[in-house]
Write an enzyme that holds these catalytic residues in place. Structure first.
Site, PDB file in Angstrom:
ATOM      1  N   SER A   1       0.784  -1.240   0.000  1.00 59.43           N
ATOM      2  CA  SER A   1       0.000   0.000   0.000  1.00 59.43           C
ATOM      3  C   SER A   1       0.810   1.281   0.000  1.00 59.43           C
ATOM      4  O   SER A   1       0.240   2.360  -0.215  1.00 59.43           O
ATOM      5  CB  SER A   1      -0.950  -0.001   1.204  1.00 59.43           C
ATOM      6  OG  SER A   1      -1.920  -1.014   1.061  1.00 59.43           O
ATOM      7  N   THR A   2       2.113   1.233   0.236  1.00 62.09           N
ATOM      8  CA  THR A   2       2.900   2.460   0.110  1.00 62.09           C
ATOM      9  C   THR A   2       2.844   2.979  -1.334  1.00 62.09           C
ATOM     10  O   THR A   2       3.026   4.179  -1.567  1.00 62.09           O
ATOM     11  CB  THR A   2       4.371   2.226   0.510  1.00 62.09           C
ATOM     12  OG1 THR A   2       4.882   1.087  -0.198  1.00 62.09           O
ATOM     13  CG2 THR A   2       4.500   1.988   1.998  1.00 62.09           C
TER      14      THR A   2
END
Length: 578
Positions: free
Chosen positions: A290-291
């Site tokens: 998710s970064t």
């Protein structure tokens, strides 16, 4: 009248005279033969008895941090050698030397082969071994001063600095990458000894040798220690396999810390496996999870595909694309782009990528530096993996937008985040400040290098405001909040791929990537924890380590709190995930 007696005397005198003349002639002829015809051969033969040439290496240059604190230096050490032909009792000498050097007697005996002129018994021996062997007073044993590499801070930045071998050649890390600058020049040294085998001065190469140059890093030893301590604590607490942490200055691209755990001591590198030597922040690639949403969101805003308040329907936690179903950890209905990043919605990210389009998404991710090497001054850098957008399917585009189907390195990830912190300008990561000679005179200076403008400064500022929401109440990164400082960042929890190429159940890479202070970032910090056992989410596993690194580093650098500092204080019981 000559008497018989006189005759005999004259005969004897004649014989003696003839013999003397013959002997003198013989000596004269032999002297002429030896001096004129065999002089050069005899001189060389004699030289072998009292002199020996050996190639010696100049002292290797030092590696220091930005403040001059040594990370790698060269010190004098004693190596022990032997002249087997001068050793009378090989068996007894081998027995004594083997005991003194803690080596097998058979090995020492085999090395003392009289067919060899000179052999090394122990390179760079420890002082106790040298003292013990000296006490034996063995004929034919020689003590020679060499240079050995020493790492005074042991595990500090060990994977980055690397190490050099016994012959002063760099083998890993910066020792290998800058070997040509660090190593001293080779020269031939002639050693003389008298009839008793004692050395006396001859041609002293040390006066002619050129020492290697020094390499000054951008690394700050104190910040490096802070990062290593926080990383170790996180990996240990969550029983993880390994971890990485990087601290970077967004405006210049300078690397202030680059940590890998487990640590290793380069003074005893042979005691560790190769996996411990590797600088994984540069050499290893992984799916970021998710970064990656911060970059796909930045692309959507900068391209004009949507605004921070544009809303998307997130399908209450399940979204089907062909045969595949995308899931969220919590069901969501309508969310704005700002909320999609805050709550880390995979479905929301897919919806954003559908509006943006695969070509635009690819172009922005490539511009952020993914799918290509950063050019950092480290050996073995990986380019990661970003396949051409023409080969993407609909599910590929969606998955890449939230960090699956793409692989990155830690140095790529933090460089891209630093661009958001630097008004949209991507900087080349910088590890070296300068190279100096042994007198401290600068030979080469490295300066910050801008790569490209990825997004506008307005889009970058908007993205930082969105990323602040991740740290606010209800976001996935509340454990990264700092009292007195504004923080922006993104959590990541990526399921790992096993050897068969499928996602392995229960194995995750947990991360937090953030900027502080959020309004004018002075630091970009990335923490990645590999395969934590007790918790999976980056907001739980990696965010506290980010917080610790940020807090101590900001204090160390005397960076004052901003006027827009976050007031959120996170309790130990907060269970935010991301």
């Amino acid at each position: 009248m000559t008497t018989p007696v006189n005759t005999r005397i004259r005969l004897r005198v004649g014989i003696v005279g003839a013999l003397f003349i013959l002997a003198l002639a013989t000596i004269t002829i032999q002297a002429v033969r030896l001096h004129v015809f065999k002089g050069a051969w005899l001189s060389a033969r004699a030289a072998k008895e009292y002199e020996r040439d050996m190639v010696v290496q100049g002292k290797r240059g030092a590696i220091t941090d930005r403040k001059g604190s040594p990370l790698a230096v060269s010190i004098d050490s004693i190596s022990i050698g032997a002249h087997p032909r001068r050793i009378e009792n090989r068996q007894e000498a081998a027995r004594q030397l083997a005991k003194a050097l803690s080596q097998p007697q058979k090995r020492i005996y085999e090395r003392l082969n009289p067919k060899r002129n000179f052999v090394w018994l122990k390179r760079q021996a420890i002082p106790k071994q040298v003292e013990t062997v000296r006490a034996l007073k063995c004929t034919g044993v020689e003590f020679i001063t060499e240079h050995s590499r020493f790492y005074p801070n042991k595990t500090l930045a060990a994977q980055l600095v690397g190490f050099s071998g016994i012959d002063s050649h760099g083998l890993e890390g910066l020792e290998f990458y800058f070997d040509g600058d660090l190593k001293g020049r080779e020269a031939e040294m002639t050693l003389f000894r008298d009839a008793l085998g004692r050395h006396f001065d001859g041609t002293r190469a040390s006066e002619r040798l050129h020492e290697g140059n020094n390499v000054v890093l951008t690394i700050d030893g104190t910040i490096q220690h802070i990062a290593q301590k926080a990383l170790e604590a996180s990996v240990t607490e969550y029983q993880a396999k390994s971890g990485m942490a990087i601290v970077m200055a967004p405006s210049t691209g300078e690397i202030l810390a680059m940590a890998n755990y487990p640590f290793f001591n380069p003074n005893r590198y042979g005691d560790y496996g190769r996996s411990n030597w590797r600088n994984r922040t540069v050499t290893d690639s992984f799916e970021p999870g998710s970064t990656m949403k911060m970059f796909s969101a930045a692309a959507a805003i900068d391209s004009g595909a949507c605004a921070p308040e544009t809303i998307f329907y997130c399908e209450n936690g399940k979204y089907r694309i062909g045969r595949n179903t995308i899931h969220d950890t919590k069901p969501h209905g309508w969310l704005s782009l700002r909320q999609i990043v805050k709550y880390s919605s995979n479905i929301g990210s897919v919806k954003v990528s559908e509006r943006l389009g695969s070509e635009h998404l690819y172009n922005y991710l490539y511009a952020f530096g993914f799918g290509q090497r950063t050019g950092i001054a480290c050996p073995g850098e990986t380019a990661g993996s970003l396949s051409p957008f023409k080969s993407w399917t609909a599910i590929d585009t969606g998955a890449i937008s939230f960090g699956q189907g793409i692989s990155v390195s830690a140095i790529q990830l933090i460089s891209a985040a630093s661009a958001i912190g630097n008004g949209g300008m991507l900087m080349k990561p910088m590890l070296i400040q300068r190279i100096t000679d042994r007198n401290g005179q600068v030979i080469k200076t490295y300066t910050p290098e801008a790569v490209r403008q990825v997004i506008s400064s307005h889009s970058a500022a908007e993205m930082r405001r969105i990323l602040r929401e991740v740290i606010s109440e209800g976001g996935t990164g509340t454990r990264a909040a700092l009292k007195g400082y504004s923080v922006c960042g993104k959590t990541g929890t990526a399921q790992k791929i096993d050897e068969t190429g499928t996602y392995a159940k229960g194995t995750y890479l947990s991360s937090f990537l953030g900027l502080v202070p959020a309004d004018q970032p002075e630091l970009a910090i990335l923490v990645v924890v590999d395969e934590p056992k007790t918790h999976d989410y980056g907001g739980i596993v990696a965010a506290p380590a980010f917080r610790q690194i940020a807090l101590e580093t900001l204090s160390y650098l005397n960076i004052p709190p901003g006027r827009d500092a976050d007031e959120l204080q996170v309790s130990r019981g907060d269970r935010a995930k991301g």
